[in-house]
Design a protein around this motif. Structure first.
Motif, PDB file in Angstrom:
ATOM      1  N   ASP A  43      13.761 -14.726 -30.896  1.00  0.00           N
ATOM      2  CA  ASP A  43      14.617 -15.425 -30.461  1.00  0.00           C
ATOM      3  C   ASP A  43      14.258 -15.528 -28.852  1.00  0.00           C
ATOM      4  N   PRO A  44      14.253 -16.923 -28.399  1.00  0.00           N
ATOM      5  CA  PRO A  44      14.035 -17.170 -27.010  1.00  0.00           C
ATOM      6  C   PRO A  44      15.063 -16.628 -26.033  1.00  0.00           C
ATOM      7  N   ALA A  45      16.118 -16.446 -26.377  1.00  0.00           N
ATOM      8  CA  ALA A  45      17.319 -15.986 -25.335  1.00  0.00           C
ATOM      9  C   ALA A  45      16.861 -14.271 -25.150  1.00  0.00           C
ATOM     10  N   ASP A  46      16.138 -13.767 -26.044  1.00  0.00           N
ATOM     11  CA  ASP A  46      15.558 -12.307 -25.616  1.00  0.00           C
ATOM     12  C   ASP A  46      14.489 -12.542 -24.344  1.00  0.00           C
ATOM     13  N   LEU A  47      13.779 -13.557 -24.537  1.00  0.00           N
ATOM     14  CA  LEU A  47      12.669 -13.663 -23.730  1.00  0.00           C
ATOM     15  C   LEU A  47      13.228 -14.194 -22.273  1.00  0.00           C
ATOM     16  N   VAL A  48      14.324 -14.947 -22.348  1.00  0.00           N
ATOM     17  CA  VAL A  48      14.756 -15.203 -21.000  1.00  0.00           C
ATOM     18  C   VAL A  48      15.596 -13.881 -20.482  1.00  0.00           C
ATOM     19  N   ARG A  49      16.026 -12.971 -21.105  1.00  0.00           N
ATOM     20  CA  ARG A  49      16.504 -12.104 -20.360  1.00  0.00           C
ATOM     21  C   ARG A  49      15.459 -11.193 -19.966  1.00  0.00           C
ATOM     22  N   ALA A  50      14.544 -11.019 -20.690  1.00  0.00           N
ATOM     23  CA  ALA A  50      13.234 -10.068 -20.239  1.00  0.00           C
ATOM     24  C   ALA A  50      12.708 -10.705 -19.186  1.00  0.00           C
ATOM     25  N   ARG A  51      12.644 -11.926 -18.872  1.00  0.00           N
ATOM     26  CA  ARG A  51      11.839 -12.494 -17.756  1.00  0.00           C
ATOM     27  C   ARG A  51      12.790 -12.336 -16.653  1.00  0.00           C
ATOM     28  N   ASP A  52      14.082 -12.433 -16.556  1.00  0.00           N
ATOM     29  CA  ASP A  52      14.958 -11.991 -15.282  1.00  0.00           C
ATOM     30  C   ASP A  52      14.827 -10.652 -15.054  1.00  0.00           C
ATOM     31  N   ALA A  53      14.801  -9.762 -16.138  1.00  0.00           N
ATOM     32  CA  ALA A  53      14.840  -8.481 -15.736  1.00  0.00           C
ATOM     33  C   ALA A  53      13.565  -7.875 -15.183  1.00  0.00           C
ATOM     34  N   ILE A  54      12.399  -8.596 -15.714  1.00  0.00           N
ATOM     35  CA  ILE A  54      11.231  -8.196 -15.124  1.00  0.00           C
ATOM     36  C   ILE A  54      11.006  -8.733 -13.717  1.00  0.00           C
ATOM     37  N   ALA A  55      11.548  -9.886 -13.366  1.00  0.00           N
ATOM     38  CA  ALA A  55      11.621 -10.538 -11.917  1.00  0.00           C
ATOM     39  C   ALA A  55      12.155  -9.539 -10.887  1.00  0.00           C
ATOM     40  N   TYR A 115      -0.514   0.306 -10.573  1.00  0.00           N
ATOM     41  CA  TYR A 115       0.622  -0.069  -9.705  1.00  0.00           C
ATOM     42  C   TYR A 115       1.516  -0.834 -10.904  1.00  0.00           C
ATOM     43  N   LEU A 116       1.123  -1.552 -11.975  1.00  0.00           N
ATOM     44  CA  LEU A 116       1.886  -1.997 -12.917  1.00  0.00           C
ATOM     45  C   LEU A 116       2.157  -1.068 -14.084  1.00  0.00           C
ATOM     46  N   ASN A 117       1.916  -0.021 -14.002  1.00  0.00           N
ATOM     47  CA  ASN A 117       2.096   0.810 -15.222  1.00  0.00           C
ATOM     48  C   ASN A 117       3.631   0.891 -15.209  1.00  0.00           C
ATOM     49  N   ASP A 118       4.511   1.087 -13.890  1.00  0.00           N
ATOM     50  CA  ASP A 118       5.972   1.307 -14.184  1.00  0.00           C
ATOM     51  C   ASP A 118       6.228  -0.053 -14.697  1.00  0.00           C
ATOM     52  N   LYS A 128       0.578  -1.112   0.034  1.00  0.00           N
ATOM     53  CA  LYS A 128       0.108  -0.057  -0.061  1.00  0.00           C
ATOM     54  C   LYS A 128       0.849   1.366   0.190  1.00  0.00           C
ATOM     55  N   GLU A 129       1.881   1.425   0.679  1.00  0.00           N
ATOM     56  CA  GLU A 129       2.699   2.511   0.837  1.00  0.00           C
ATOM     57  C   GLU A 129       3.436   2.843  -0.663  1.00  0.00           C
ATOM     58  N   THR A 130       3.938   1.744  -1.284  1.00  0.00           N
ATOM     59  CA  THR A 130       4.506   1.797  -2.586  1.00  0.00           C
ATOM     60  C   THR A 130       3.245   2.472  -3.542  1.00  0.00           C
ATOM     61  N   LEU A 131       2.228   1.883  -3.540  1.00  0.00           N
ATOM     62  CA  LEU A 131       1.066   2.589  -4.411  1.00  0.00           C
ATOM     63  C   LEU A 131       0.769   3.639  -4.162  1.00  0.00           C
ATOM     64  N   VAL A 146      12.350  -5.197  -6.678  1.00  0.00           N
ATOM     65  CA  VAL A 146      13.121  -3.992  -6.196  1.00  0.00           C
ATOM     66  C   VAL A 146      12.161  -3.071  -6.212  1.00  0.00           C
ATOM     67  N   HIS A 147      11.227  -2.583  -7.207  1.00  0.00           N
ATOM     68  CA  HIS A 147      10.469  -1.461  -7.304  1.00  0.00           C
ATOM     69  C   HIS A 147       9.051  -1.501  -6.630  1.00  0.00           C
ATOM     70  N   LEU A 148       8.526  -2.899  -6.814  1.00  0.00           N
ATOM     71  CA  LEU A 148       7.182  -2.958  -6.554  1.00  0.00           C
ATOM     72  C   LEU A 148       6.938  -3.913  -5.517  1.00  0.00           C
ATOM     73  N   ARG A 149       7.897  -4.390  -4.929  1.00  0.00           N
ATOM     74  CA  ARG A 149       7.744  -5.523  -3.979  1.00  0.00           C
ATOM     75  C   ARG A 149       6.946  -6.642  -4.335  1.00  0.00           C
ATOM     76  N   LEU A 150       6.816  -7.292  -5.515  1.00  0.00           N
ATOM     77  CA  LEU A 150       6.142  -8.196  -5.834  1.00  0.00           C
ATOM     78  C   LEU A 150       7.175  -9.345  -6.395  1.00  0.00           C
ATOM     79  N   ALA A 151       6.261 -10.502  -6.740  1.00  0.00           N
ATOM     80  CA  ALA A 151       7.252 -11.702  -7.155  1.00  0.00           C
ATOM     81  C   ALA A 151       6.386 -12.456  -8.182  1.00  0.00           C
TER      82      ALA A 151
END
Length: 521
Positions: free
Chosen positions: A257-269, A227-230, A147-150, A274-279
């Motif tokens: 390229d599936p490697a692009d998706l793997v990198r995106a997944r790790d960056a999103i996680a 909340y997820l717009n960021d 809530k405080e983050t939102l 860090v920023h939204l305190r979600l998993a």
């Protein structure tokens, strides 16, 4: 721009009317409507004096294989929610990306599925190029929102002090501190007890008001987008993902390229943590070829077609089975099925089923699902006798109220015969007799073996019939020859010198389950 008075009576009245739309018959809406002006003036005074506090919520469990904990705000509080979201939409809607589809005007599940198909055509060059997909979703999204983050995200863009105050009041209200529990299930323990059927991670109980938005409020749906717009901005701007679609917390990314998706997944996680305190939800989240089809917003989607998920079709069958258990009874020694129509409760049950069928029709017609739709009508043969169907369209056959406004018997009879269809005989009571006229007379002569009576009455030159005490015998004869029977009785109403009439029961033969449905299409 927000005017000097965000709580004007004109605005409150407008949002009150929006709030009661499609809910005017509910008890809370009717109670407020008794003196709506005084209620809105009192609410306006509380908002201006900053003494407004949300009232108790109604807690209940939604149906389905996974029960959801819903906290529904009171009617008075929902007016405030509409007012608050209307002000905040002007600020945030221009900041949302195009590919976010939940709780936005002109968006929705169908628009999200259309957009996914459009992006699949682009990334695969209309099926000529290999492409991979990655599906991600947030673990226990609504109960995990911090809530405080939102609030920090909201106040980054909201400058009006009144709206800041109201946002804090609504956001930090603890629904678990004041609520009334309502459950349709018998024996469900109260919230928070060990036997409560909602997992602790998906419940608002035990969060100490630090996390969680109540499912069921308009503010929760809108703030989930905020909340997820960021995250959306990070995926589109920083990661440069061109092919990305989000509906609430469900995300689909496409790439060649599936490697692009793997990198995106790790960056999103990392960004979520860090920023939204979600998993992200635990479990396999590896890229897969789009040729397998992508399950998203109720569809399994390819670049050129989409199919309804098996769960969606199974839910339709569950609804029809539930209606059959409640309303369809065996009759004539198992030779027929009987559906009651004569009581208000029975009429309401049939109307709810019609609304359910119309809802599924509106959903399924947007994909390659006509075979599933047609199989449902063939499996439940009584559907064709109960409702009229033409392709995807569904209409009620039998009027829920007595046909009392039609002053003449011929008007009543024509309405009933026109609804019946070619494979249904209308056993219409006329005094102590059951009579058939017009287009049904020849069918009754052939199927029931009745002889024509030569007299003119009620606008028809000829009629056939039998005494009412023989009705069961002729019902059995009609059913044995594959015809449905609509039993029509006289009521006590006499608006124009003619008794009102209404269908009280529908009898459908047990034979070929597709017979009646095929005749009604």
């Amino acid at each position: 721009m927000i005017g000097p008075d965000p709580y004007s009576f004109r605005a409150l009245w407008r949002h009150y009317r929006t709030c009661r739309r499609n809910k005017r018959a509910t008890k809370n809406a009717l109670a407020f409507e008794i003196d709506a002006e005084a209620g809105l003036l009192a609410l306006q005074g509380e908002l201006r004096a900053r003494t407004y506090r949300p009232g108790p919520s109604i807690c209940f469990l939604s149906g389905g294989p996974k029960p959801r904990e819903v906290f529904a705000a009171g009617f008075r509080d929902r007016i405030v929610h509409h007012l608050l979201v209307a002000h905040q939409e002007r600020v945030f809607e221009p900041r949302f990306i195009h590919d976010s589809f939940a709780c936005r005007r002109g968006k929705g599940t169908l628009a999200a599925s259309d957009r996914l198909m459009c992006q699949l055509r682009r990334v695969t060059a209309n099926g000529r190029r290999a492409a991979w997909a990655l599906k991600l979703d947030v673990a226990s999204f609504f109960p995990s929102i911090h809530k405080e983050t939102l609030y920090a995200i909201l106040t980054r863009y909201i400058q009006n002090p009144e709206l800041r105050w109201l946002t804090r009041v609504v956001l930090f209200q603890d629904p678990t501190a004041s609520y009334r529990f309502r459950s349709r299930r018998h024996g469900v323990p109260p919230p928070g007890t060990p036997g409560y059927p909602v997992a602790a991670a998906k419940s608002l109980f035990g969060k100490e008001n630090a996390r969680g938005l109540p499912i069921g409020n308009l503010t929760s749906q809108f703030w989930a987008n905020v909340y997820l717009n960021d995250l959306d901005q990070f995926v589109k701007r920083s990661l440069g993902c061109r092919h990305y679609v989000r509906y609430v917390d469900d995300m689909v990314l496409l790439a060649n390229d599936p490697a692009d998706l793997v990198r995106a997944r790790d960056a999103i996680a990392t960004f979520l943590r860090v920023h939204l305190r979600l998993a992200l939800r635990a479990g396999p989240s590896e890229p897969f070829l789009v040729g397998r089809g992508i399950e998203f917003v109720g569809w399994k989607t390819w670049w050129d077609r989409r199919l309804a998920r098996r769960r969606t079709v199974g839910n339709l069958s569950m609804r029809l089975d539930a209606f059959a258990r409640a309303a369809v009874r065996s009759a004539h020694g198992g030779a027929a099925r009987r559906i009651a129509l004569g009581t208000a409760r029975a009429a309401a049950r049939v109307e709810r089923l019609r609304a359910t069928l119309a809802s599924y029709s509106g959903h399924l017609r947007h994909g390659a699902a006509f075979g599933d739709w047609d199989r449902a009508w063939r499996r439940y043969g009584w559907l064709g006798a109960l409702f009229a169907r033409r392709g995807w369209q569904v209409a009620a056959r039998w009027p829920p109220r007595p046909l009392a406004r039609a002053g003449r018997f011929s008007e009543q009879y024509w309405q009933l015969v026109r609804r019946a269809g070619p494979r249904c005989l209308v056993f219409c009571q006329v005094g102590r007799y059951v009579e058939f006229r017009g287009p049904q007379r020849r069918t009754a002569e052939r199927v029931l073996g009745l002889a024509t009576t030569h007299f003119a009455r009620a606008g028809y030159g000829l009629a056939v019939g039998f005494p009412g005490w023989l009705a069961r015998r002729y019902e059995a004869r009609a059913l044995a020859r594959g015809h449905a029977v609509a039993v029509v009785r006289e009521t006590g109403e006499r608006p124009g010198g003619c008794h009102g009439r209404r269908p009280v029961a529908l009898l459908v033969p047990e034979g070929d389950p597709a017979m009646i449905g095929r005749a009604s299409t």
